[in-house]
Design a protein around this motif. Structure first.
Motif, PDB file in Angstrom:
ATOM      1  N   GLY A 142       0.865  -0.969   0.045  1.00 56.26           N
ATOM      2  CA  GLY A 142      -0.023   0.012   0.059  1.00 56.26           C
ATOM      3  C   GLY A 142       0.890   1.203   0.030  1.00 56.26           C
ATOM      4  O   GLY A 142       1.841   1.067  -0.234  1.00 56.26           O
ATOM      5  N   ASN A 143       0.442   2.450   0.529  1.00 53.57           N
ATOM      6  CA  ASN A 143       0.931   3.626   0.481  1.00 53.57           C
ATOM      7  C   ASN A 143       1.336   3.866   1.999  1.00 53.57           C
ATOM      8  O   ASN A 143       0.614   4.752   2.862  1.00 53.57           O
ATOM      9  N   PHE A 144       2.893   3.948   1.984  1.00 52.94           N
ATOM     10  CA  PHE A 144       3.258   4.058   3.493  1.00 52.94           C
ATOM     11  C   PHE A 144       3.605   5.892   3.352  1.00 52.94           C
ATOM     12  O   PHE A 144       4.582   6.043   3.570  1.00 52.94           O
ATOM     13  N   THR A 145       2.619   6.519   3.545  1.00 48.45           N
ATOM     14  CA  THR A 145       2.487   7.749   3.461  1.00 48.45           C
ATOM     15  C   THR A 145       1.533   8.497   4.082  1.00 48.45           C
ATOM     16  O   THR A 145       0.415   7.910   4.401  1.00 48.45           O
ATOM     17  N   GLN A 146       1.804   9.732   4.765  1.00 44.42           N
ATOM     18  CA  GLN A 146       0.611  10.277   5.255  1.00 44.42           C
ATOM     19  C   GLN A 146      -0.718  10.500   4.390  1.00 44.42           C
ATOM     20  O   GLN A 146      -0.570  10.787   3.140  1.00 44.42           O
ATOM     21  N   GLY A 147      -1.801   9.800   5.060  1.00 45.09           N
ATOM     22  CA  GLY A 147      -2.925   9.917   4.293  1.00 45.09           C
ATOM     23  C   GLY A 147      -3.176   8.457   3.357  1.00 45.09           C
ATOM     24  O   GLY A 147      -4.094   8.323   2.706  1.00 45.09           O
ATOM     25  N   GLY A 148      -2.221   7.544   3.621  1.00 45.59           N
ATOM     26  CA  GLY A 148      -2.242   6.466   3.224  1.00 45.59           C
ATOM     27  C   GLY A 148      -2.677   5.264   3.843  1.00 45.59           C
ATOM     28  O   GLY A 148      -3.005   5.196   4.914  1.00 45.59           O
ATOM     29  N   LEU A 149      -3.168   4.188   2.817  1.00 39.15           N
ATOM     30  CA  LEU A 149      -3.810   2.896   3.572  1.00 39.15           C
ATOM     31  C   LEU A 149      -2.926   1.845   3.140  1.00 39.15           C
ATOM     32  O   LEU A 149      -2.349   1.818   1.943  1.00 39.15           O
ATOM     33  N   VAL A 150      -2.650   0.954   4.093  1.00 38.65           N
ATOM     34  CA  VAL A 150      -1.930  -0.241   3.840  1.00 38.65           C
ATOM     35  C   VAL A 150      -2.592  -1.597   4.104  1.00 38.65           C
ATOM     36  O   VAL A 150      -3.263  -1.549   5.090  1.00 38.65           O
ATOM     37  N   VAL A 151      -2.545  -2.648   3.377  1.00 46.66           N
ATOM     38  CA  VAL A 151      -3.069  -3.699   3.468  1.00 46.66           C
ATOM     39  C   VAL A 151      -2.229  -4.516   3.777  1.00 46.66           C
ATOM     40  O   VAL A 151      -1.187  -5.142   3.080  1.00 46.66           O
ATOM     41  N   GLY A 152      -2.252  -5.434   5.062  1.00 45.75           N
ATOM     42  CA  GLY A 152      -1.294  -6.389   5.426  1.00 45.75           C
ATOM     43  C   GLY A 152      -2.006  -7.745   5.489  1.00 45.75           C
ATOM     44  O   GLY A 152      -3.132  -7.965   5.714  1.00 45.75           O
ATOM     45  N   ARG A 153      -1.187  -8.721   5.401  1.00 48.39           N
ATOM     46  CA  ARG A 153      -1.432 -10.193   5.548  1.00 48.39           C
ATOM     47  C   ARG A 153      -0.393 -10.947   6.433  1.00 48.39           C
ATOM     48  O   ARG A 153       0.669 -10.551   6.292  1.00 48.39           O
ATOM     49  N   THR A 154      -1.061 -11.775   7.458  1.00 47.85           N
ATOM     50  CA  THR A 154      -0.267 -12.318   8.312  1.00 47.85           C
ATOM     51  C   THR A 154      -0.723 -13.841   8.206  1.00 47.85           C
ATOM     52  O   THR A 154      -1.799 -14.022   7.774  1.00 47.85           O
ATOM     53  N   ALA A 155      -0.062 -14.824   9.316  1.00 46.48           N
ATOM     54  CA  ALA A 155      -0.617 -15.922   9.603  1.00 46.48           C
ATOM     55  C   ALA A 155      -2.061 -15.969  10.285  1.00 46.48           C
ATOM     56  O   ALA A 155      -2.362 -15.102  11.107  1.00 46.48           O
ATOM     57  N   ALA A 202     -12.379   9.665   2.895  1.00 47.77           N
ATOM     58  CA  ALA A 202     -12.168   8.206   3.638  1.00 47.77           C
ATOM     59  C   ALA A 202     -11.631   7.972   4.743  1.00 47.77           C
ATOM     60  O   ALA A 202     -10.608   9.175   5.063  1.00 47.77           O
ATOM     61  N   SER A 203     -11.681   7.390   5.617  1.00 43.64           N
ATOM     62  CA  SER A 203     -11.415   7.372   7.110  1.00 43.64           C
ATOM     63  C   SER A 203     -11.023   5.866   7.586  1.00 43.64           C
ATOM     64  O   SER A 203     -11.898   5.043   7.277  1.00 43.64           O
ATOM     65  N   LEU A 204      -9.929   5.778   8.316  1.00 41.83           N
ATOM     66  CA  LEU A 204      -9.813   4.358   9.048  1.00 41.83           C
ATOM     67  C   LEU A 204      -9.808   4.640  10.506  1.00 41.83           C
ATOM     68  O   LEU A 204      -9.178   5.437  11.161  1.00 41.83           O
ATOM     69  N   PHE A 205     -11.121   4.576  11.066  1.00 38.25           N
ATOM     70  CA  PHE A 205     -11.586   4.864  12.332  1.00 38.25           C
ATOM     71  C   PHE A 205     -11.406   6.593  12.187  1.00 38.25           C
ATOM     72  O   PHE A 205     -12.081   7.288  11.433  1.00 38.25           O
ATOM     73  N   ALA A 206     -10.701   7.272  13.071  1.00 39.04           N
ATOM     74  CA  ALA A 206     -10.711   8.560  13.293  1.00 39.04           C
ATOM     75  C   ALA A 206      -9.712   9.079  12.169  1.00 39.04           C
ATOM     76  O   ALA A 206      -9.333  10.391  12.134  1.00 39.04           O
ATOM     77  N   SER A 207      -8.627   8.450  11.440  1.00 41.07           N
ATOM     78  CA  SER A 207      -7.498   8.827  10.855  1.00 41.07           C
ATOM     79  C   SER A 207      -8.427   9.257   9.442  1.00 41.07           C
ATOM     80  O   SER A 207      -8.788   8.272   8.723  1.00 41.07           O
ATOM     81  N   HIS A 208      -8.257  10.316   8.814  1.00 36.13           N
ATOM     82  CA  HIS A 208      -8.557  10.626   7.470  1.00 36.13           C
ATOM     83  C   HIS A 208      -7.422  10.115   6.557  1.00 36.13           C
ATOM     84  O   HIS A 208      -6.325  10.508   6.799  1.00 36.13           O
ATOM     85  N   LEU A 209      -8.096   9.727   5.412  1.00 38.17           N
ATOM     86  CA  LEU A 209      -7.051   8.908   4.606  1.00 38.17           C
ATOM     87  C   LEU A 209      -7.322   9.677   3.114  1.00 38.17           C
ATOM     88  O   LEU A 209      -8.421  10.341   2.980  1.00 38.17           O
ATOM     89  N   ASP A 210      -6.314   9.608   2.341  1.00 32.30           N
ATOM     90  CA  ASP A 210      -6.506  10.292   0.868  1.00 32.30           C
ATOM     91  C   ASP A 210      -7.198   9.382   0.126  1.00 32.30           C
ATOM     92  O   ASP A 210      -6.781   8.407  -0.391  1.00 32.30           O
ATOM     93  N   PRO A 211      -8.387   9.594  -0.318  1.00 32.21           N
ATOM     94  CA  PRO A 211      -9.364   8.601  -1.108  1.00 32.21           C
ATOM     95  C   PRO A 211      -8.553   8.401  -2.400  1.00 32.21           C
ATOM     96  O   PRO A 211      -8.674   7.490  -3.179  1.00 32.21           O
ATOM     97  N   ALA A 212      -8.008   9.500  -2.809  1.00 28.26           N
ATOM     98  CA  ALA A 212      -7.188   9.296  -4.336  1.00 28.26           C
ATOM     99  C   ALA A 212      -6.233   8.397  -4.326  1.00 28.26           C
ATOM    100  O   ALA A 212      -6.002   7.479  -5.475  1.00 28.26           O
ATOM    101  N   LEU A 213      -5.523   8.000  -3.289  1.00 25.45           N
ATOM    102  CA  LEU A 213      -4.720   6.920  -3.054  1.00 25.45           C
ATOM    103  C   LEU A 213      -5.336   5.573  -3.029  1.00 25.45           C
ATOM    104  O   LEU A 213      -4.934   4.574  -3.564  1.00 25.45           O
ATOM    105  N   LEU A 214      -6.624   5.497  -2.754  1.00 23.44           N
ATOM    106  CA  LEU A 214      -7.461   4.064  -2.610  1.00 23.44           C
ATOM    107  C   LEU A 214      -7.618   3.959  -4.101  1.00 23.44           C
ATOM    108  O   LEU A 214      -7.461   2.534  -4.490  1.00 23.44           O
ATOM    109  N   ALA A 215      -8.186   4.835  -4.910  1.00 24.09           N
ATOM    110  CA  ALA A 215      -8.448   4.585  -6.396  1.00 24.09           C
ATOM    111  C   ALA A 215      -7.648   4.487  -7.277  1.00 24.09           C
ATOM    112  O   ALA A 215      -7.604   3.873  -8.386  1.00 24.09           O
ATOM    113  N   GLY A 216      -6.452   5.091  -7.010  1.00 18.98           N
ATOM    114  CA  GLY A 216      -5.328   5.242  -7.958  1.00 18.98           C
ATOM    115  C   GLY A 216      -5.680   6.265  -8.889  1.00 18.98           C
ATOM    116  O   GLY A 216      -6.810   7.070  -8.834  1.00 18.98           O
ATOM    117  N   PRO A 217      -5.112   6.369 -10.148  1.00 18.20           N
ATOM    118  CA  PRO A 217      -5.061   7.501 -11.192  1.00 18.20           C
ATOM    119  C   PRO A 217      -6.536   7.585 -11.686  1.00 18.20           C
ATOM    120  O   PRO A 217      -7.148   6.224 -12.048  1.00 18.20           O
TER     121      PRO A 217
END
Length: 280
Positions: free
Chosen positions: A35-48, A261-276
């Motif tokens: 994902g986007n390791f930046t202010q306003g970014g969302l990261v999708v993680g996967r673990t066991a 877009a928000s992850l709980f109280a953290s506002h995210l940049d929706p443009a990063l979610l959708a891409g160009p």
């Protein structure tokens, strides 16, 4: 046994051994972050599956298949620490950088005076609106609707960007927490991703006709200033389903869609979610 038979057995042995090694090492290597390791970014993680995850000592909801979400707000710190605790008690820690951003300054004039300097009665309405919005942003459902991926809810020029410092009628105000998309009044607005409609309000003070969608795991999106709402609270929508029409309700100078877009109280940049955006 001829030489070919011995070689075949040895080959099978090494494949089995490699498989055993992979199973043993699997949990420690089963942490993937994209994902986007930046202010306003969302990261999708996967673990066991069954692992526990925390970010900066805060617990994170993990899906049955091991998927989880991390979000970095507009002013997120420069580093973050992720800790995964596996079922056998082992822990894995990763510290990573969060890229800072430089935000624009946007000056908007011509707004109705009350929309910039509310009356006491207006402030009561704003508090009531914020309570409804805040309740949606606190939702922590176990639905993983976000796996549908995100698309732009309407297409058009960007008239406002995430994080910009706003000066309204000459007065400094809070930073912009979404993306504004200029589009003709009446243009169809669609759900950016699968989810459950968690709010459908006909008349909010700042955002006018407003819809919020819960995508699960604390991830929500908001669609504001619409002229018409086409869904009701509690409706399940698929990405691309019609939810409203572009309008100019609330605090605006013309027709557009505010998409946030928000992850709980953290506002995210929706443009990063959708891409160009593809304008065609």
């Amino acid at each position: 046994m001829n030489g070919f038979g011995v070689m075949a057995r040895m080959t099978r042995f090494w494949f089995v051994l490699a498989g055993v090694f992979f199973i043993i090492a699997g949990p420690a290597a089963a942490l993937d972050l994209k994902g986007n390791f930046t202010q306003g970014g969302l990261v999708v993680g996967r673990t066991a599956p069954g692992a526990l995850v925390s970010i900066d000592a805060r617990p994170v909801r993990v899906a049955a298949d091991g998927e989880f979400l991390l979000g970095f707000g507009r002013d997120a710190a420069a580093t973050a620490e992720l800790i995964v605790t596996y079922g056998d008690g082992r822990k894995e820690s990763r510290r990573f950088a969060v890229k800072p951003r430089r935000y624009k300054v946007q000056r908007i004039n011509g707004l109705a005076r009350r929309k910039v300097t509310p009356t006491d009665a207006d402030l009561a309405r704003i508090r009531a609106d914020n309570a409804l919005i805040g309740a949606v942003r606190r939702l922590d459902t176990d639905h993983d609707y976000f796996k549908s991926g995100f698309a732009w809810p309407v297409r058009g020029p960007l008239s406002g960007v995430f994080g910009s410092l706003r000066i309204l009628n000459g007065k400094p105000k809070s930073p912009h927490n979404g993306t504004d998309i200029a589009a003709p009044a009446g243009a169809l607005v669609t759900a950016a991703a699968d989810g459950m409609v968690a709010l459908a309000s006909d008349d909010m003070f700042y955002t006018g006709k407003t819809v919020m969608i819960d995508h699960g795991f604390g991830l929500t999106t908001v669609y504001a200033h619409m002229s018409k709402i086409l869904v009701t609270k509690g409706t399940f929508v698929r990405r691309g389903d019609a939810i409203g029409r572009v309008g100019a309700t609330g605090r605006v100078t013309g027709p557009h869609l505010h998409w946030g877009a928000s992850l709980f109280a953290s506002h995210l940049d929706p443009a990063l979610l959708a891409g160009p955006m593809n304008r065609e």
